[in-house]
Design an enzyme around this catalytic site. Sequence first.
Site, PDB file in Angstrom:
ATOM      1  N   ASP A 136       0.860  -1.299  -0.060  1.00 23.51           N
ATOM      2  CA  ASP A 136       0.008   0.039   0.222  1.00 23.51           C
ATOM      3  C   ASP A 136       1.082   1.202   0.027  1.00 23.51           C
ATOM      4  O   ASP A 136       1.901   1.494   0.792  1.00 23.51           O
ATOM      5  CB  ASP A 136      -0.987   0.243   1.284  1.00 23.51           C
ATOM      6  CG  ASP A 136      -1.892   1.147   1.122  1.00 23.51           C
ATOM      7  OD1 ASP A 136      -2.950   1.054   0.516  1.00 23.51           O
ATOM      8  OD2 ASP A 136      -1.643   2.332   1.842  1.00 23.51           O
ATOM      9  N   GLU A 179      -4.646   2.258  -4.381  1.00 25.00           N
ATOM     10  CA  GLU A 179      -3.100   2.339  -4.144  1.00 25.00           C
ATOM     11  C   GLU A 179      -2.708   1.065  -3.771  1.00 25.00           C
ATOM     12  O   GLU A 179      -1.431   1.238  -3.320  1.00 25.00           O
ATOM     13  CB  GLU A 179      -2.788   3.435  -3.240  1.00 25.00           C
ATOM     14  CG  GLU A 179      -3.143   3.531  -1.904  1.00 25.00           C
ATOM     15  CD  GLU A 179      -4.663   3.935  -1.553  1.00 25.00           C
ATOM     16  OE1 GLU A 179      -4.562   4.504  -0.348  1.00 25.00           O
ATOM     17  OE2 GLU A 179      -5.211   4.044  -2.449  1.00 25.00           O
TER      18      GLU A 179
END
Length: 260
Positions: A136, A179
Amino acid sequence: MKDSHDDTLLAEVAALLESSEHDGHPLHDALQRLYRHHCEQRGQMQRLIEISDRYQLLAMEARQVTQQRYERTLRRQQKLSRISDGYQALIQERNQALHQASTHDPLTELPNRRLIGERLESLVEARRRFTLALLDIDHFKAINDRHGHDVGDRVLVALTQVLSESLREYDLCARWGGEEFLLLLVDTDRSEAHTIVERLRLRLAEVCIRSEDQTISVTVSAGLSQHQPGDPHEVTVKRADQALLEAKRAGRDRSLTDTP
């Protein structure tokens, strides 16, 4: 040459028959009948030749017409074949595009959740060893808010390129959402996977994106989980996600593994 000789001979016979001095000759009548019969036969033969010539001409014209029709039909078939081939190629191209759209992320062109889910199921069924890593991007929302989503997309694409170049051929990187990236490290245990992910994190931290007069770089947090035999792959993903949350709580810019 032969026809000319025959014509000369017939002319001589005709002259003899017309001459009165041979009227009493015993062969005169027989010669006259033979001459007439020959002329009739010759006439019939000439008519047969003319009929044959007309037939040959008609046959040749018919062959030409048939050949022309065949060539036109062949050209139509070739045109239809080209159209069909083009249509089939278009259908195949559309099918490939649909398959690509249904299994890959349009921005990064990485496999999406559907494709990596299918791969995970096949590995579980084959009882293969693998480790999952959820990555992430730290504070990615701030990049989008400050620089815009276009810059955020450039960051995702740049990181994707590094991930694709750094992984082994038999590993798989997918865009998990937003993301987040999911790494599938095949035939890899927890310890080896942690070494690979740490090396990736350092490389990703070196990525720089220019936006106007600023240089943007990012850090990445990661959570890892080794698949346990008998577990559905969803359980392994959940454990990796939990390890990712622990990495973020610990300050981000790091990778943590789940508890064995």
